[in-house]
Design an enzyme around this catalytic site. Sequence first.
Site, PDB file in Angstrom:
ATOM      1  CE1 TYR A 309      -3.375   7.246   8.050  1.00  9.94           C
ATOM      2  CE2 TYR A 309      -2.187   9.325   8.124  1.00  9.94           C
ATOM      3  CZ  TYR A 309      -2.861   8.309   8.777  1.00  9.94           C
ATOM      4  OH  TYR A 309      -3.031   8.353  10.130  1.00  9.94           O
ATOM      5  CG  PHE A 312      -1.232   1.689   3.971  1.00 11.10           C
ATOM      6  CD1 PHE A 312      -0.594   0.588   3.397  1.00 11.10           C
ATOM      7  CD2 PHE A 312      -0.711   2.207   5.152  1.00 11.10           C
ATOM      8  CE1 PHE A 312       0.528   0.028   3.981  1.00 11.10           C
ATOM      9  CE2 PHE A 312       0.397   1.643   5.736  1.00 11.10           C
ATOM     10  CZ  PHE A 312       1.025   0.557   5.154  1.00 11.10           C
ATOM     11  CE  LYS A 318      -6.391  -1.599   3.903  1.00 14.20           C
ATOM     12  NZ  LYS A 318      -5.314  -1.162   4.813  1.00 14.20           N
ATOM     13  CE1 TYR A 319      -9.260   1.071   3.874  1.00 14.67           C
ATOM     14  CE2 TYR A 319      -7.892   1.446   1.941  1.00 14.67           C
ATOM     15  CZ  TYR A 319      -8.059   1.473   3.304  1.00 14.67           C
ATOM     16  OH  TYR A 319      -7.055   1.891   4.123  1.00 14.67           O
ATOM     17  CD  GLU A 407      -6.247   8.507  13.042  1.00 19.44           C
ATOM     18  OE1 GLU A 407      -6.798   7.519  12.537  1.00 19.44           O
ATOM     19  OE2 GLU A 407      -5.074   8.471  13.508  1.00 19.44           O
ATOM     20  CG  ASP A 435      -5.151   5.821  22.490  1.00 16.43           C
ATOM     21  OD1 ASP A 435      -5.898   4.825  22.325  1.00 16.43           O
ATOM     22  OD2 ASP A 435      -3.918   5.733  22.591  1.00 16.43           O
ATOM     23  CD  GLU A 451      -7.543   0.876   7.221  1.00 21.92           C
ATOM     24  OE1 GLU A 451      -6.896   0.112   6.482  1.00 21.92           O
ATOM     25  OE2 GLU A 451      -7.875   2.028   6.884  1.00 21.92           O
ATOM     26  CD  GLU A 460       1.250  -2.259  11.510  1.00 24.33           C
ATOM     27  OE1 GLU A 460       0.223  -1.570  11.394  1.00 24.33           O
ATOM     28  OE2 GLU A 460       2.065  -2.425  10.576  1.00 24.33           O
TER      29      GLU A 460
END
Lengths: 670, 670
Positions: A309, A312, A318-319, A407, A435, A451, A460
């Site tokens: 984490y 990333f 990206k954000y 999450e 999930d 993401e 993924e």
Amino acid sequence: MSQQEMSCGLEYTIAPDLQGCLTEAFHANYSFIVTPVVHPRFRRHHGADGNRVAGFTRSDMILSPQDWTSRLVGRLSHYLNVDSPCAEVRQRQEDCLNEELSYCKGLGLPAIMIALQGKDNHNLARILLSYFESSHHPSVIWTQVPMQCSRTRRQANTEDQDEDEDSFNEPWSWWSKFHQRLQWDKRIGVILEMSADLPPHEIFQRWLGEPVKAVIVPTSIFQNNKKGYPVLSRAHQQALTSLVQRDAQVVVRGARRATVEHYLQYLQRVWARRPNPNDDPMMSYARGWEDYLQTPLQPLADNLDTHTYNVFEKDPIKYDQYQKAITQALTDLKRKREGDSAVEQSPPKDISAVMERLQIGQGDQKPEEKDKPITVMVLGAGRGPLVRATLNAADITGVKVKVIAVEKNPCAVVVLAAQAREVWRGRDVAVVAGDMRHLKLSPKADIIVSELLGSWGDNELSPECLDGAAGLLKSDGVSIPCCYTSYVAPISSARLWAAARVAAVGPANQKEKNHETLWVVYMQNKHDIAETKPLFTFDHPAKPVRDYEGQEVTDHQGLPKTDNRRQATITWTVEQDNVMHGFGGYFDCTLYGGEMISIVPATHSVGMISWFPVFIPIKTPIRVTKGETISATFWRCVDSHRVWYEWLVEVGGRCTDLHNCNGKSSEMLL
Amino acid sequence: MSQQEMSCGLEYTIAPDLQGCLTEAFHANYSFIVTPVVHPRFRRHHGADGNRVAGFTRSDMILSPQDWTSRLVGRLSHYLNVDSPCAEVRQRQEDCLNEELSYCKGLGLPAIMIALQGKDNHNLARILLSYFESSHHPSVIWTQVPMQCSRTRRQANTEDQDEDEDSFNEPWSWWSKFHQRLQWDKRIGVILEMSADLPPHEIFQRWLGEPVKAVIVPTSIFQNNKKGYPVLSRAHQQALTSLVQRDAQVVVRGARRATVEHYLQYLQRVWARRPNPNDDPMMSYARGWEDYLQTPLQPLADNLDTHTYNVFEKDPIKYDQYQKAITQALTDLKRKREGDSAVEQSPPKDISAVMERLQIGQGDQKPEEKDKPITVMVLGAGRGPLVRATLNAADITGVKVKVIAVEKNPCAVVVLAAQAREVWRGRDVAVVAGDMRHLKLSPKADIIVSELLGSWGDNELSPECLDGAAGLLKSDGVSIPCCYTSYVAPISSARLWAAARVAAVGPANQKEKNHETLWVVYMQNKHDIAETKPLFTFDHPAKPVRDYEGQEVTDHQGLPKTDNRRQATITWTVEQDNVMHGFGGYFDCTLYGGEMISIVPATHSVGMISWFPVFIPIKTPIRVTKGETISATFWRCVDSHRVWYEWLVEVGGRCTDLHNCNGKSSEMLL
């Protein structure tokens, strides 16, 4: 004989003055070419004089055993031709070569230099392969190859462009076939002998895909500048720089036309001209990861740890892009709602529009559509970067949002909940553990933000996750990202291929699996055989499957059934002779509207560091010839509990095996 | 739909009348094609009628579970096209195909028939490969392929010979690429659909290298003979016979133009026309050993057992040839001695001739050279067949011989000694136990006789043994054999290649070794891609090695040093598109004078059964195209304690790996 060569010339690596600054150079980690290998056979013929290393007697050299085993390169006698057509010569020289090899073994030299003189190297390759097979700590082999074959060039009397190209193509082909015969072993490197004429750009580029360990610059191609210092032409300098960037050492060889220090100073300037990693976020981030193979993450099956984490969330681009996309989506939705409430007064045009509007409101109280907060679900919220981006976007647009952060990773949920309590206090942020594929939440989302993309886009399992979460989105809801595409390009990279082969960690049959799996890698030592082309595209919300009668098929929950299996065949035309070792894999992604993120080389989002590309190997490298067509077929296969890729390549009439049949070597668990 | 096809035609294997003689045919071990697979999907569409197998309802059939799992072939729906360019059609038909496959799996059918309709079979192959991967007891796949592509033939309006050939080449290429995609799995067979026009001889021959499980003969290509019975043209009949000889079944299909029994009678006549094994000693001897791989003997490292001696001594030809050769040699020697004694009176011409004659006499008393017995050493005498041949030859020529039988195998020595005592009593036969390479015997031999050859000539180390025993032979002595040559031909044989792959007995990495070793095999299901050519030749006595100054080199015993290392490159031109799986290996041998033995196909000693050829695989089969050059390099390598072969193949620019580098997968121990 070789001693005489030495006394009239020089052959040092970038550290020039062996007598003077030997220790210094050693400390600077340079290596030296020893010529010739001080072999008993020479001692016998030349007496005590034979006992010389690189032009000075051994007594001059204070070499520790460690220096012998780490800094010296042995050069095998260049006149040995173990591929002579004459059987007697061949056998005798084979015996000599083996004698020299075992002497190098005895000295424990880290590298041995040999020269390819032509295309026939069957027997040489065989002997070296035996040497690798039978040695516990074999030296690395540095294969000296000219950039241009002077024999072919001389034969090409005419100005024929093609023949000229041939003279550059040929030595590459000697090397490539030699390397193939040595099974693309990563212990075989190439030493490129720079020629006065340089090859066309494309041919030179091909060398950048090869493991060039050193480049030999003859003193004859240096020119004197106005001040009388030796310099290289611009073209030579560029060529040298691009090789040095890839960690090639430099050997200056030939008649001593200037003071040794001047060559050194010049080369140090070239060295200094390499791009500075600090100027490029990707370069500084990826430093040390060049050509290092990693297995792709499986964030669905495994929970990410805090280090991952950390990495990333550091992405500077990206954000930002996500925030722009969410801002855009909120703006559009706001505008639409305002429009809708304006239309509300006028009667609906047909019954289906009424039905749809009723469905939108499903589960809401719906008195004042316009003032209700917009529900944004962040699916796979991790430690909250996209929640932050959403809240920022809401602030920018002045839209009231209700954020639901979903999450599945319990550790990340703890962090999320803490932030909701403390950092986001007063904002409408709900954290849901679970999930996304199995939750039923109310209200449904106007916008889903996720993401879930891997280096190859869908690898993924973003499509499966988002389709599984389709029930959380309103029927006219928006998914960010809304569309992504994977890309592939056929590449040549003996280094990556050989690295995959030896990456075996496990049972003996692992090796085969290694060439049937995707590798995440910051690819450097590779060459694109042809351009990058799109492969599989996924849209969200996904189009439902239709049955034989054209009706949409729904699953047991009443959600439209989607089909994320894919099959695609892509073809490329080969521009020059090459060897294909696999594919480079990339993706690009439309988040919303015009906001994109991309790791496709031509459109790479500048400064975005979250994804390295993937390397998709093929089991047996294929030699491809100019003009041939490479045809690759990829499948994305899905069963009840996993997703996997299969692929095969066809060139001319030759076809590889089907890779990863039935997901036997690699799969992503659902 | 398929039911209608059935009712107007017939599709049986060689047993024609399903209704009448089902049980009988079952007992005769015929199998049946079931069409279509009785699939739930059909039942749904066709009602109870769908529940039919091969034209009769299931209630008619009393099929035991064992019959279902051993006698029925399921035919998958021919209209399924899982390689459709349309993604939707492809996905749907893929689902249908998988449904049918799992139904076959449920029924436990031993074989499943599918039809190739064109060259695009990527996805079909992939699905079947997955099926093999995921099934515990997968059915065998029978792939139906036409002998001629009617589409191509129709397109070829002109009389163009080449296009006509194309129409025959194409279906082979569909099949071959399909088989390759299924990794040449031995569970994939081919069903050849005979066409009205037959292909040129060479193209037809190529099919004989493929695993043809059945041949479909349409009723339309039968002609009526004068008596009105259905018969085939001579060409068709020959083609059919050659396929049936290789155990292909026959399926008659099409409109019923004659009584079923008449077809059956005709086919039974064809069947009966196969050559009788009893007419050919090799054929009767090799029966049951067709395409069965055996590892070569290592008679030097291991001692042979009595069964092996039994087999070899039964050879009706080999010892005859030896006896003829020994007879010839004795005759020549006798004549020479008589000449010599005549010359003895005249003074020797030069000193070297004197020296030589003195050497000949070394260790002898030598009063009357002419009357002394001729010393014949049988090296590796085994249980004595060559001793017998020598004694016979002595009787025939009336020459007095002293036979010394040397044998290292203690068991065989016992047998030899017993024979010397009892059978050869009164003859001058001495038995010496020991390794011929380490013995010193007196007197030295005039003639050495040995039978140390393997299937590939020198591969049981005859050169090393005989060179090691050179000290036992007089300097002008004769070796029988005096010369032998190994031969190779590139061959296509998916069957042998696949058999080698699965022959793994040992650790997991054994499989790789299996394609780097020689296999002794009676090859049947193979096709020669090009002619057989000579490879390595060995002479006895061997020529000694010369050093740099041209002097003969001797070893510590003073014997001339020989070099039995070899390297040779052989090239062939490819006559038609094919796939190379390895080499056939053979040898021929000159015993003495004109007496030969050979297992080279063109010159095979008729009736000699002692040697099957060798199959030398290559790791990855190579697709070769008409006009290309196959270039193969073989090495025979020798070190202090073993001998091994290495090889590689180059076609166009493509090169195989070096096989058996450093003898890592196979070697012969000295």
